[in-house]
Design a protein around this motif. Structure first.
Motif, PDB file in Angstrom:
ATOM      1  N   LEU A  41       0.844  -1.191   0.000  1.00 34.78           N
ATOM      2  CA  LEU A  41       0.000   0.000   0.000  1.00 34.78           C
ATOM      3  C   LEU A  41       0.881   1.243   0.000  1.00 34.78           C
ATOM      4  CD1 LEU A  41      -2.921   1.120   0.289  1.00 34.78           C
ATOM      5  CD2 LEU A  41      -2.522   1.120   2.747  1.00 34.78           C
ATOM      6  N   TYR A  42       0.649   2.146  -0.944  1.00 33.67           N
ATOM      7  CA  TYR A  42       1.373   3.410  -1.020  1.00 33.67           C
ATOM      8  C   TYR A  42       0.374   4.549  -0.878  1.00 33.67           C
ATOM      9  CZ  TYR A  42       5.012   0.425  -2.988  1.00 33.67           C
ATOM     10  OH  TYR A  42       5.928  -0.575  -3.186  1.00 33.67           O
ATOM     11  N   ASP A  43       0.780   5.583  -0.145  1.00 32.89           N
ATOM     12  CA  ASP A  43      -0.046   6.776   0.022  1.00 32.89           C
ATOM     13  C   ASP A  43       0.872   7.971   0.256  1.00 32.89           C
ATOM     14  OD1 ASP A  43       0.802   6.445   2.668  1.00 32.89           O
ATOM     15  OD2 ASP A  43      -1.140   5.744   3.372  1.00 32.89           O
ATOM     16  N   LYS A  44       0.322   9.094   0.712  1.00 25.81           N
ATOM     17  CA  LYS A  44       1.131  10.298   0.924  1.00 25.81           C
ATOM     18  C   LYS A  44       2.219  10.065   1.967  1.00 25.81           C
ATOM     19  CE  LYS A  44      -2.546  13.383  -0.433  1.00 25.81           C
ATOM     20  NZ  LYS A  44      -3.605  14.288  -0.020  1.00 25.81           N
ATOM     21  N   ALA A  45       1.907   9.304   2.991  1.00 27.69           N
ATOM     22  CA  ALA A  45       2.882   9.039   4.052  1.00 27.69           C
ATOM     23  C   ALA A  45       3.956   8.039   3.605  1.00 27.69           C
ATOM     24  CB  ALA A  45       2.173   8.524   5.303  1.00 27.69           C
ATOM     25  N   HIS A  46       3.604   7.152   2.694  1.00 29.70           N
ATOM     26  CA  HIS A  46       4.521   6.123   2.187  1.00 29.70           C
ATOM     27  C   HIS A  46       4.463   6.140   0.658  1.00 29.70           C
ATOM     28  CE1 HIS A  46       3.237   4.738   6.196  1.00 29.70           C
ATOM     29  NE2 HIS A  46       4.526   4.484   6.334  1.00 29.70           N
ATOM     30  N   ARG A  78      -9.497  -0.011   1.655  1.00 26.59           N
ATOM     31  CA  ARG A  78      -8.160  -0.111   1.052  1.00 26.59           C
ATOM     32  C   ARG A  78      -7.744  -1.579   0.891  1.00 26.59           C
ATOM     33  NH1 ARG A  78      -6.747   4.082   4.875  1.00 26.59           N
ATOM     34  NH2 ARG A  78      -5.785   2.423   6.085  1.00 26.59           N
ATOM     35  N   THR A  79      -8.066  -2.406   1.867  1.00 26.24           N
ATOM     36  CA  THR A  79      -7.742  -3.836   1.772  1.00 26.24           C
ATOM     37  C   THR A  79      -8.485  -4.477   0.606  1.00 26.24           C
ATOM     38  OG1 THR A  79      -7.297  -3.975   4.137  1.00 26.24           O
ATOM     39  CG2 THR A  79      -7.781  -6.048   2.998  1.00 26.24           C
ATOM     40  N   ASP A  80      -9.745  -4.106   0.418  1.00 27.09           N
ATOM     41  CA  ASP A  80     -10.517  -4.619  -0.719  1.00 27.09           C
ATOM     42  C   ASP A  80      -9.881  -4.176  -2.033  1.00 27.09           C
ATOM     43  OD1 ASP A  80     -12.808  -6.000  -1.877  1.00 27.09           O
ATOM     44  OD2 ASP A  80     -13.571  -4.001  -2.378  1.00 27.09           O
ATOM     45  N   ALA A  85      -6.451  -5.333  -6.757  1.00 27.50           N
ATOM     46  CA  ALA A  85      -5.179  -5.121  -7.455  1.00 27.50           C
ATOM     47  C   ALA A  85      -4.438  -6.447  -7.625  1.00 27.50           C
ATOM     48  CB  ALA A  85      -4.325  -4.109  -6.696  1.00 27.50           C
ATOM     49  N   ALA A  86      -4.453  -7.282  -6.602  1.00 27.36           N
ATOM     50  CA  ALA A  86      -3.802  -8.600  -6.687  1.00 27.36           C
ATOM     51  C   ALA A  86      -4.441  -9.453  -7.775  1.00 27.36           C
ATOM     52  CB  ALA A  86      -3.874  -9.309  -5.344  1.00 27.36           C
ATOM     53  N   ASP A  87      -5.745  -9.329  -7.953  1.00 28.34           N
ATOM     54  CA  ASP A  87      -6.455 -10.105  -8.979  1.00 28.34           C
ATOM     55  C   ASP A  87      -5.942  -9.825 -10.388  1.00 28.34           C
ATOM     56  OD1 ASP A  87      -8.088 -11.412  -7.172  1.00 28.34           O
ATOM     57  OD2 ASP A  87      -9.777 -10.026  -7.419  1.00 28.34           O
ATOM     58  N   ILE A  88      -5.414  -8.621 -10.614  1.00 27.23           N
ATOM     59  CA  ILE A  88      -4.933  -8.276 -11.962  1.00 27.23           C
ATOM     60  C   ILE A  88      -3.406  -8.299 -12.050  1.00 27.23           C
ATOM     61  CG2 ILE A  88      -6.997  -6.999 -12.619  1.00 27.23           C
ATOM     62  CD1 ILE A  88      -5.483  -4.404 -11.979  1.00 27.23           C
ATOM     63  N   GLY A  89      -2.764  -8.885 -11.038  1.00 26.06           N
ATOM     64  CA  GLY A  89      -1.317  -9.088 -11.096  1.00 26.06           C
ATOM     65  C   GLY A  89      -0.473  -7.946 -10.552  1.00 26.06           C
ATOM     66  N   ALA A  90      -1.073  -7.008  -9.857  1.00 26.44           N
ATOM     67  CA  ALA A  90      -0.310  -5.895  -9.289  1.00 26.44           C
ATOM     68  C   ALA A  90       0.390  -6.328  -8.005  1.00 26.44           C
ATOM     69  CB  ALA A  90      -1.236  -4.718  -9.001  1.00 26.44           C
ATOM     70  N   ASN A  91       1.483  -5.646  -7.688  1.00 29.17           N
ATOM     71  CA  ASN A  91       2.143  -5.879  -6.410  1.00 29.17           C
ATOM     72  C   ASN A  91       2.190  -4.595  -5.569  1.00 29.17           C
ATOM     73  OD1 ASN A  91       4.147  -4.449  -7.714  1.00 29.17           O
ATOM     74  ND2 ASN A  91       5.699  -6.034  -7.534  1.00 29.17           N
ATOM     75  N   GLY A  92       1.481  -3.575  -6.054  1.00 26.76           N
ATOM     76  CA  GLY A  92       1.386  -2.319  -5.317  1.00 26.76           C
ATOM     77  C   GLY A  92       0.065  -1.629  -5.595  1.00 26.76           C
ATOM     78  N   PHE A  93      -0.368  -0.800  -4.647  1.00 25.08           N
ATOM     79  CA  PHE A  93      -1.588  -0.019  -4.821  1.00 25.08           C
ATOM     80  C   PHE A  93      -1.338   1.388  -4.284  1.00 25.08           C
ATOM     81  CE2 PHE A  93      -5.639   1.574  -2.998  1.00 25.08           C
ATOM     82  CZ  PHE A  93      -6.334   1.732  -4.179  1.00 25.08           C
ATOM     83  N   ILE A  94      -1.518   2.388  -5.142  1.00 28.04           N
ATOM     84  CA  ILE A  94      -1.366   3.779  -4.735  1.00 28.04           C
ATOM     85  C   ILE A  94      -2.752   4.346  -4.468  1.00 28.04           C
ATOM     86  CG2 ILE A  94      -0.553   6.074  -5.371  1.00 28.04           C
ATOM     87  CD1 ILE A  94       1.402   4.708  -7.311  1.00 28.04           C
ATOM     88  N   LYS A 117      -4.385   3.498  -8.066  1.00 35.47           N
ATOM     89  CA  LYS A 117      -3.706   2.810  -9.164  1.00 35.47           C
ATOM     90  C   LYS A 117      -3.167   1.462  -8.694  1.00 35.47           C
ATOM     91  CE  LYS A 117      -1.754   7.069 -11.002  1.00 35.47           C
ATOM     92  NZ  LYS A 117      -0.481   7.749 -11.213  1.00 35.47           N
ATOM     93  N   ALA A 118      -3.489   0.425  -9.461  1.00 33.35           N
ATOM     94  CA  ALA A 118      -2.843  -0.865  -9.278  1.00 33.35           C
ATOM     95  C   ALA A 118      -1.560  -0.796 -10.068  1.00 33.35           C
ATOM     96  CB  ALA A 118      -3.731  -1.991  -9.788  1.00 33.35           C
ATOM     97  N   ILE A 119      -0.430  -1.045  -9.424  1.00 32.94           N
ATOM     98  CA  ILE A 119       0.865  -0.875 -10.085  1.00 32.94           C
ATOM     99  C   ILE A 119       1.717  -2.132  -9.975  1.00 32.94           C
ATOM    100  CG2 ILE A 119       0.868   1.614  -9.697  1.00 32.94           C
ATOM    101  CD1 ILE A 119       2.924   1.122  -7.434  1.00 32.94           C
ATOM    102  N   LYS A 120       2.700  -2.192 -10.859  1.00 35.57           N
ATOM    103  CA  LYS A 120       3.700  -3.264 -10.837  1.00 35.57           C
ATOM    104  C   LYS A 120       5.043  -2.597 -10.583  1.00 35.57           C
ATOM    105  CE  LYS A 120       4.492  -7.680 -11.756  1.00 35.57           C
ATOM    106  NZ  LYS A 120       3.911  -8.754 -11.000  1.00 35.57           N
TER     107      LYS A 120
END
Length: 123
Positions: A41-46, A78-80, A85-94, A117-120
């Motif tokens: 999980l990425y956000d303003k703090a991370h 956010r967990t949902d 995001a995991a369902d589409i192969g992402a390893n990060g979520f902004i 954003k679901a990101i790789k």
């Protein structure tokens, strides 16, 4: 005392048997529940790393369906989104933004929706 010395090893040996654990939860259900842990999980703090590939915009939601259920939270939304995001192969979520929908609907007494954003990220 001699009886204690003789029976103590037998007593302890009886406690070291092969025990099986049976559950009504399937392995697939466990994988589904924990797959959000594979998405950072990425956000303003991370903030996200500078180099990543955007896969797709995804949403996540939490809905309180009845007064007996817990109130919808941003953390669960956010967990949902991370699961989606995991369902589409992402390893990060902004996280772009989360909205607490104040007006109850027939389906949800309280509701929170998060979008991002679901990101790789290359590891």
């Amino acid at each position: 005392m001699k009886k204690c010395i003789i029976f103590l090893p037998l007593y302890l040996a009886g406690c070291s048997g092969n025990y099986a654990f049976n559950s009504n939860i399937s392995k697939d259900s466990i994988k589904e529940y924990f797959k959000a842990a594979d998405v950072t999980l990425y956000d303003k703090a991370h903030p996200a790393p500078k180099s990543y590939q955007t896969i797709k915009i995804v949403n996540g939601e939490d809905c309180q369906q009845s007064s007996n259920n817990k109130i919808a939270t941003e953390a669960d939304a956010r967990t949902d989104a991370r699961r989606n995001a995991a369902d589409i192969g992402a390893n990060g979520f902004i996280v772009e933004h989360c909205v607490n929908l104040a007006t109850p609907t027939p389906e949800c007494l309280t509701q929170v929706v998060c979008t991002g954003k679901a990101i790789k990220v290359k590891q």
